[in-house]
Design a protein around this motif. Structure first.
Motif, short mmCIF file in Angstrom:
data_model
loop_
_atom_site.label_atom_id
_atom_site.label_comp_id
_atom_site.label_asym_id
_atom_site.label_seq_id
_atom_site.Cartn_x
_atom_site.Cartn_y
_atom_site.Cartn_z
N LYS A 130 0.82 -1.21 0.00
CA LYS A 130 0.00 0.00 0.00
C LYS A 130 0.86 1.26 0.00
CE LYS A 130 -2.26 1.34 3.76
NZ LYS A 130 -3.30 1.47 4.81
N ALA A 131 1.86 1.30 0.87
CA ALA A 131 2.69 2.50 0.98
C ALA A 131 3.45 2.77 -0.32
CB ALA A 131 3.67 2.35 2.15
N LEU A 132 4.00 1.72 -0.92
CA LEU A 132 4.77 1.92 -2.15
C LEU A 132 3.87 2.33 -3.31
CD1 LEU A 132 7.35 1.85 -3.78
CD2 LEU A 132 7.10 -0.63 -3.99
N LEU A 133 2.73 1.66 -3.46
CA LEU A 133 1.82 2.01 -4.56
C LEU A 133 1.36 3.46 -4.44
CD1 LEU A 133 0.18 0.88 -7.02
CD2 LEU A 133 -1.72 0.65 -5.41
N LEU A 134 0.98 3.88 -3.24
CA LEU A 134 0.45 5.23 -3.06
C LEU A 134 1.55 6.30 -3.08
CD1 LEU A 134 -2.34 4.67 -0.37
CD2 LEU A 134 -2.56 4.83 -2.86
N SER A 135 2.81 5.87 -3.08
CA SER A 135 3.90 6.84 -3.18
C SER A 135 4.20 7.23 -4.62
CB SER A 135 5.19 6.26 -2.55
OG SER A 135 5.76 5.26 -3.38
N GLN A 136 3.59 6.51 -5.58
CA GLN A 136 3.86 6.75 -6.99
C GLN A 136 2.82 7.68 -7.60
OE1 GLN A 136 5.24 3.19 -9.15
NE2 GLN A 136 4.82 2.05 -7.28
N ASN A 137 3.22 8.31 -8.70
CA ASN A 137 2.30 9.18 -9.41
C ASN A 137 1.46 8.42 -10.43
OD1 ASN A 137 3.16 11.57 -8.12
ND2 ASN A 137 4.93 11.69 -9.47
N ASN A 138 2.01 7.35 -10.97
CA ASN A 138 1.31 6.55 -11.98
C ASN A 138 1.67 5.09 -11.82
OD1 ASN A 138 0.21 8.79 -13.84
ND2 ASN A 138 2.40 9.26 -13.79
N LEU A 139 0.75 4.24 -12.22
CA LEU A 139 1.01 2.81 -12.32
C LEU A 139 0.98 2.46 -13.81
CD1 LEU A 139 1.36 -0.03 -11.09
CD2 LEU A 139 -1.15 -0.18 -11.00
N HIS A 140 2.10 1.94 -14.32
CA HIS A 140 2.21 1.61 -15.74
C HIS A 140 1.97 0.12 -15.93
CE1 HIS A 140 3.92 5.50 -17.12
NE2 HIS A 140 4.31 5.57 -15.85
N LEU A 141 0.99 -0.22 -16.76
CA LEU A 141 0.62 -1.61 -16.99
C LEU A 141 0.81 -1.97 -18.46
CD1 LEU A 141 -2.74 -1.69 -14.98
CD2 LEU A 141 -0.47 -2.45 -14.20
N THR A 142 1.12 -3.23 -18.69
CA THR A 142 1.22 -3.78 -20.04
C THR A 142 0.07 -4.78 -20.22
OG1 THR A 142 3.63 -3.53 -20.07
CG2 THR A 142 2.65 -5.03 -21.67
N LEU A 143 -0.65 -4.64 -21.32
CA LEU A 143 -1.85 -5.44 -21.56
C LEU A 143 -1.61 -6.49 -22.65
CD1 LEU A 143 -4.46 -2.51 -21.79
CD2 LEU A 143 -3.74 -3.77 -19.74
#
Length: 203
Positions: free
Chosen positions: A97-110
């Protein structure tokens, strides 16, 4: 005696007060003095690692929280790394939770989901041809306590090691933290007309 805030008490208990590294521009002294400071900081960091991997769960969780809130980037990164690798499921969830919310964007590959019905697989393949395989999820409007983020019609929530997010009715996703510290799961776009397997690295 007035009780210190928890995060100060924890760092004091493990001898970690004053861990912030001096700015390079202001660091003065001989090579021997610099090395001595580095050795002292290394001892403090090792002590923190021992607590994060120690037998007392309360101390593990409190120390992690103190390190993340310390304002020291090195301590935060060590806390994330150690927490994600922990056998303690609660600590691992906190780190996620802490690491995810520390980022500005989550980059995903589909990639098209092979378990989806054939028409959806075909529509998904067409989508990738037209739009590419990348999906960027903005992480704004964070609420660290609730594990939520939202903004510009995006909203999401971290619960344990699970992540869900959506963009109105157009995007819907269910993802989870993997052993390699990636997130993976299923993303549906175009209001369910397409379905993908999605993966992204947290670090």
């Amino acid at each position: 005696m007035r009780r210190l805030p928890l995060y100060i008490a924890v760092l004091a208990a493990v001898g970690a007060a004053g861990l912030s590294l001096p700015p390079a521009a202001h660091a003065q002294g001989t090579a021997a003095e610099i090395l001595e400071r580095a050795r002292g900081q290394a001892r403090d960091i090792e002590e923190l690692r021992k607590v994060l991997n120690g037998p007392d769960q309360n101390m593990r969780l409190a120390t992690f929280d103190a390190m993340v809130k310390s304002g020291d980037e090195a301590l935060r990164l060590i806390a994330y790394e150690t927490g994600l690798a922990s056998a303690d499921s609660v600590l691992r969830a906190m780190a996620f939770k802490a690491l995810l919310l520390s980022q500005n964007n989550l980059h995903l590959t589909l990639t098209p989901d092979p378990s989806a019905p054939k028409p959806i697989q075909e529509a998904s393949a067409d989508y990738l041809v037209k739009n590419g395989s990348g999906l960027v999820v903005p992480i704004d409007g964070r609420n660290a306590e609730a594990g939520t983020f939202k903004g510009s019609n995006w909203q999401g929530q971290v619960s344990g090691t699970e992540l869900v997010f959506s963009y109105g009715s157009r995007v819907n996703a269910q993802m989870s933290l993997q052993d390699d510290n990636a997130v993976a799961g299923v993303v549906r776009l175009d209001s369910g007309r397409t379905q993908f397997l999605a993966m992204g690295k947290l670090r």
